[in-house]
Design a protein around this motif. Structure first.
Motif, short mmCIF file in Angstrom:
data_model
loop_
_atom_site.label_atom_id
_atom_site.label_comp_id
_atom_site.label_asym_id
_atom_site.label_seq_id
_atom_site.Cartn_x
_atom_site.Cartn_y
_atom_site.Cartn_z
N GLY A 138 0.99 -1.34 0.05
CA GLY A 138 0.04 -0.37 0.17
C GLY A 138 0.86 1.25 -0.11
N ILE A 139 1.96 1.23 -0.36
CA ILE A 139 3.12 2.37 -0.59
C ILE A 139 3.18 2.81 -1.95
CG2 ILE A 139 5.22 3.17 0.25
CD1 ILE A 139 5.37 1.34 2.54
N PHE A 140 3.63 1.98 -2.63
CA PHE A 140 4.21 2.26 -4.26
C PHE A 140 2.91 2.76 -5.22
CE2 PHE A 140 7.78 -1.07 -4.00
CZ PHE A 140 8.41 -0.47 -3.05
N GLY A 141 1.67 2.60 -4.67
CA GLY A 141 0.84 3.50 -5.36
C GLY A 141 0.68 4.93 -4.92
N ASN A 142 1.28 5.30 -3.79
CA ASN A 142 0.91 6.72 -3.53
C ASN A 142 2.36 7.49 -3.31
OD1 ASN A 142 -1.59 5.82 -2.97
ND2 ASN A 142 -0.69 4.37 -1.31
N ILE A 143 3.43 7.15 -3.86
CA ILE A 143 4.63 7.61 -3.84
C ILE A 143 5.04 8.12 -5.38
CG2 ILE A 143 5.17 7.27 -1.51
CD1 ILE A 143 7.26 5.13 -2.55
N ASP A 145 7.63 7.90 -8.70
CA ASP A 145 8.47 6.86 -9.20
C ASP A 145 9.84 6.95 -8.46
OD1 ASP A 145 6.02 6.49 -10.75
OD2 ASP A 145 7.01 6.69 -12.64
N ALA A 146 10.28 7.98 -8.74
CA ALA A 146 11.67 8.11 -7.89
C ALA A 146 11.74 7.91 -6.68
CB ALA A 146 12.21 9.71 -8.08
N ASP A 147 10.83 8.02 -5.71
CA ASP A 147 10.74 7.75 -4.25
C ASP A 147 10.64 5.89 -4.49
OD1 ASP A 147 10.90 9.74 -3.30
OD2 ASP A 147 9.13 10.22 -2.39
N ILE A 148 9.88 5.30 -5.26
CA ILE A 148 9.97 4.00 -5.28
C ILE A 148 11.15 3.46 -5.47
CG2 ILE A 148 8.95 2.06 -6.53
CD1 ILE A 148 6.55 3.70 -7.41
N ALA A 149 11.78 3.97 -6.64
CA ALA A 149 13.19 3.51 -6.92
C ALA A 149 14.00 3.44 -5.81
CB ALA A 149 13.75 4.32 -7.91
N HIS A 150 14.24 4.56 -4.83
CA HIS A 150 14.77 4.92 -3.69
C HIS A 150 14.51 3.99 -2.55
CE1 HIS A 150 17.07 7.66 -0.86
NE2 HIS A 150 16.18 7.78 -0.54
N THR A 151 13.12 3.94 -2.38
CA THR A 151 12.73 2.88 -1.47
C THR A 151 13.19 1.53 -1.57
OG1 THR A 151 10.86 4.37 -0.88
CG2 THR A 151 10.84 1.96 -0.03
N VAL A 152 13.07 1.05 -2.95
CA VAL A 152 13.70 -0.21 -3.50
C VAL A 152 15.06 -0.64 -2.90
CG1 VAL A 152 13.83 -2.02 -5.28
CG2 VAL A 152 11.66 -0.83 -4.98
#
Ligand code: SAM
Length: 228
Positions: A138-143, A145-152
């Motif tokens: 429930g995170i990657f649909g709400n941040i 794309d750059a933040d997804i890459a950073h979180t991964v």
């Protein structure tokens, strides 16, 4: 008619700049909803990860944990229950309280720590140690794309060698799921399983295994910012 609670929730959301997520969880109560199907896949993935973790202690970290509907019931009913220590990080104090009540009702209060705070801030899980199971649901649909890459990229620093990460994202166009898989591969993760492609495109769940020792956290200390 809009309820008093909904009005208070909207007021708080305006004051804090954050969406009020409390009504979102109601969809879990409808067994026909895509969200209920997603929950079933996440729960299966958690059960599998617990089963496949080597004998000994199991650390679970759930970021943006919500009401903990995924991990709490699975651990409560699992043969590895006694091995689990969990930290759930949730920003909304009322949602965190729902999770705390569920933890208490499941008899897991000694093993589960529900932290009210910003899950993007590594201080909220400092000292917890690398997770054998990291939940990013429930995170990657709400941040962004750059933040997804950073979180991964940083998931590699949060997960123990042979630990599992479970994440969710919708598959609506532009479908970012293939890119997210690429980012997990770059961060040293192997794809373990993914949800049935026949499920609605609002749902996608995947599990990855970390094949390296945990790396130091990279770049900006804050992992992500919710933009929805
Ligand atoms: C889409 S829900 C997912 C909840 C849960 N992981 C699940 O899958 O059922 C997103 C949750 O993240 C919480 N949240 C939003 N921003 C957050 C942040 N910076 N830190 C911690 N929780 C946050 C919201 O309050 C909400 O409970």
């Amino acid at each position: 008619m809009i309820s008093h609670d909904a009005i208070v929730g909207q007021g708080k959301a305006i004051m804090t700049g954050l969406r009020d997520w409390k009504p979102w969880f109601a969809a879990y109560d409808d067994p026909a909803s895509p969200l209920a199907s997603r929950l079933a896949v996440v729960r299966d993935g958690i059960s599998r990860a617990l089963r496949e973790t080597a004998p000994g202690p199991i650390r679970i970290l759930s970021l943006c944990a919500g009401e903990g509907r995924d991990v709490i019931p699975v651990v409560a009913a699992h043969p590895r229950r006694a091995d689990v220590t969990a930290r759930l990080v949730e920003f909304d104090p009322e949602i965190a309280d729902v999770a705390r009540r569920a933890v208490a009702e499941a008899g897991l209060a000694d093993a589960f720590d529900v932290v009210t705070g910003d899950a993007a801030d590594p201080a909220r899980f400092a000292g917890f140690g690398p997770a054998d199971l990291l939940l990013l649901c429930g995170i990657f649909g709400n941040i962004s794309d750059a933040d997804i890459a950073h979180t991964v990229a940083n998931a590699a620093g949060l997960t123990a060698r042979h630990g599992t990460v479970i994440w969710t994202r919708h598959r609506r166009e532009p479908n970012l799921v293939p890119s997210i898989h690429g980012w997990f591969a770059e961060a040293g993760f192997t794809s373990l399983w993914e949800s049935d492609p026949a499920l609605p495109e609002s749902i996608y769940v995947a599990g990855h295994r970390q094949d390296r020792d945990p790396a130091p956290l990279r770049g900006d200390a804050k992992l992500f910012t919710f933009i929805k």
